[in-house]
Design an enzyme around this catalytic site. Structure first.
Site, mmCIF file in Angstrom:
data_model
loop_
_atom_site.group_PDB
_atom_site.id
_atom_site.type_symbol
_atom_site.label_atom_id
_atom_site.label_comp_id
_atom_site.label_asym_id
_atom_site.label_seq_id
_atom_site.Cartn_x
_atom_site.Cartn_y
_atom_site.Cartn_z
ATOM 1 N N GLN A 65 0.822 -1.209 0.000
ATOM 2 C CA GLN A 65 0.000 0.000 0.000
ATOM 3 C C GLN A 65 0.859 1.264 0.000
ATOM 4 O OE1 GLN A 65 -2.167 -0.875 3.622
ATOM 5 N NE2 GLN A 65 -0.250 -1.529 4.572
ATOM 6 N N ASP A 96 1.336 0.153 14.610
ATOM 7 C CA ASP A 96 1.866 1.276 15.393
ATOM 8 C C ASP A 96 2.216 0.847 16.814
ATOM 9 O OD1 ASP A 96 -0.790 1.181 16.485
ATOM 10 O OD2 ASP A 96 -0.520 3.255 17.142
ATOM 11 N N ASP A 112 0.869 -12.617 7.371
ATOM 12 C CA ASP A 112 -0.577 -12.510 7.193
ATOM 13 C C ASP A 112 -1.224 -13.020 8.488
ATOM 14 O OD1 ASP A 112 -3.233 -13.051 6.670
ATOM 15 O OD2 ASP A 112 -2.866 -13.845 4.660
ATOM 16 N N ASP A 132 -6.937 -5.784 15.730
ATOM 17 C CA ASP A 132 -6.855 -4.367 15.402
ATOM 18 C C ASP A 132 -6.871 -4.229 13.883
ATOM 19 O OD1 ASP A 132 -6.279 -1.702 15.350
ATOM 20 O OD2 ASP A 132 -4.255 -1.884 16.171
ATOM 21 N N ASP A 161 -10.346 -1.491 7.663
ATOM 22 C CA ASP A 161 -11.601 -1.754 6.958
ATOM 23 C C ASP A 161 -11.564 -3.075 6.178
ATOM 24 O OD1 ASP A 161 -12.617 0.600 7.940
ATOM 25 O OD2 ASP A 161 -11.969 1.787 6.226
#
Lengths: 290, 290
Positions: A47, A102, A153, A171, A174
């Protein structure tokens, strides 16, 4: 820095200002944030990753143009996904989290002295690295020493966890792109199997206002596996609509019987009274889940 | 319908679509809503009034380009500003509200059998009329028969109320334009004086996340006048950031000792458990108000 020629997803020059536009096509809405500075940009194998200094929320991690976590309200999400399970489990030694590169929830979990090991599974190694560089202003030595970071994954990793998991936090972002596999029926079953005999999991379960269907599916899938399933909610200002849900599923202890005395005192959002209050659902949520 | 030539505040054509842009300059943010149909537009002596059918929130009342109340989440605001005071007061016979021409809180207050009179003070007669035409899909005969509508400046009206007020709701909009007078120190004193011996008032007190200063000022002013002042909060998806505060001030009963059995059963948001939960404040709010 490709922002000025419009190639970076979501960013647009408006006169002399840079703005990030979070396009919410399913909600027929758009949210714009004025950017004081684009701090970081890269394209990972998964991404587009950027970090922007926003006027409204401080530093913001953005993936493919979608805000993920911000400096000014990230603690609400991190504390609310972590502490409710941690105070419910009687002795959470092994904690794991899928997604959330994070490491915010890992820092919260490390506040419990009984924690011996934290596994963080983040598919995109670059997300972890970018967060460490730009968002980790409040590092925790204890969290660092306990954390095993896996760039894998999550849906595959959970099938063979290194040890049975006491508290597992999902966590997920979408339900498309890298997170899609974390919404399948098979994933929920793997989650159940990965947990210890009195294990507890918490799923980020979306906006009850904009996506009741998604919350209902999460709840149904967890109810078909776990004896105790409870939805709770909070308000996270940088999330669409603010109102947000989490769903806790437990093999043993009911969170309404959890021991609040174990809650750490260095929290900015949660406290002993907020936790039971978060399980009190407005009528429109309760009736949709009944 | 001036939308297509850009004269209507906030509305813009984007290709074949019409959008409403809520400009939030103090937050350095902007929120966009796709409009399916612009149902109504007029210019009153006070402001530009429009009603838009939005894809995200259904019908939306817009004043000078700023969303005020929507069909899909207006009930959260209306129920949360009304019922907490209504169940706290032991016998709320005379209820009044300043602002809020949509009469939503009046409909909620009329659900209590002991209510004998409701005064609604809305400075702009056209707002009341437009709401009645476009937003009042669930009219209440009892509310209509009890309500006295006053098209007056609330800050002046409150100095000479027709009878002492048991429950007074301050349904004010942002602190500029027609609502500015509802934020002055003198107004708070007038509110105190207008109340009966065991009177209760509730102020809409803004976003604790984006405007803690405003919430703190409201709290301080009420604490200097009333023996009991309590802040509560909820999430209203169409409000910036979602998280929203109200501040209740009472001359007598503490809301934490209110009688939940008096709560009507035909509510969509509030219930007996949500009310005490709403008074539990996150650490960052509690510490700012201490």
């Amino acid at each position: 820095m490709k922002a000025s020629d419009g190639q970076l997803i979501g960013y647009e020059k408006e006169g002399s200002e840079l703005w990030l536009w979070d396009d919410l096509p399913e909600l027929h809405m758009e949210a714009g944030y004025r950017i004081d500075r684009l701090l970081h940009y890269e394209r990972s194998p998964y991404q587009e990753i950027s970090v922007a200094e926003t006027a409204a929320f401080g530093r913001m991690l953005v993936l493919d143009g979608v805000p993920q976590v911000t400096e000014k309200d990230g603690y609400i999400y991190n504390e609310m996904i972590t502490h409710l399970a941690m105070v419910t489990h009687p002795h959470p030694r092994h904690v794991a989290m899928i997604g959330g590169g994070d490491c915010g929830p890992a820092r919260e979990a490390a506040k419990y002295t009984e924690v011996e090991r934290i596994d963080v599974v983040e598919i995109d190694a670059r997300v972890s690295e970018v967060c460490r560089l730009w968002l980790n202003r409040d590092p925790s030595e204890r969290a660092d020493s306990l954390t095993h970071l896996h760039h894998a994954d999550g849906a595959k990793w959970i099938r063979k966890p290194p040890v049975p998991i006491d508290v597992l936090l999902i966590d997920r972002s979408d339900p498309y792109g890298p997170s899609a596999a974390l919404y399948t029926k098979a994933f929920y079953k793997s989650v159940y199997d990965s947990l210890s005999a009195d294990g507890i999991t918490v799923f980020q379960s979306g906006s009850p206002f904009f996506d009741m269907k998604g919350l209902r599916i999460t709840t149904q899938r967890l109810r078909s596996l776990f004896p105790v399933v409870r939805t709770y909610w909070t308000a996270i200002p940088s999330f669409p609509g603010g109102m947000w849900s989490f769903t806790l599923a437990s093999k043993g202890t009911d969170p309404l019987l959890g021991c609040m005395d174990r809650l750490p005192t260095d929290t900015r959002y949660v406290n002993k009274a907020i936790i039971p209050a978060a399980f009190e659902l407005p009528n429109f949520i309760q009736s949709a889940l009944d």
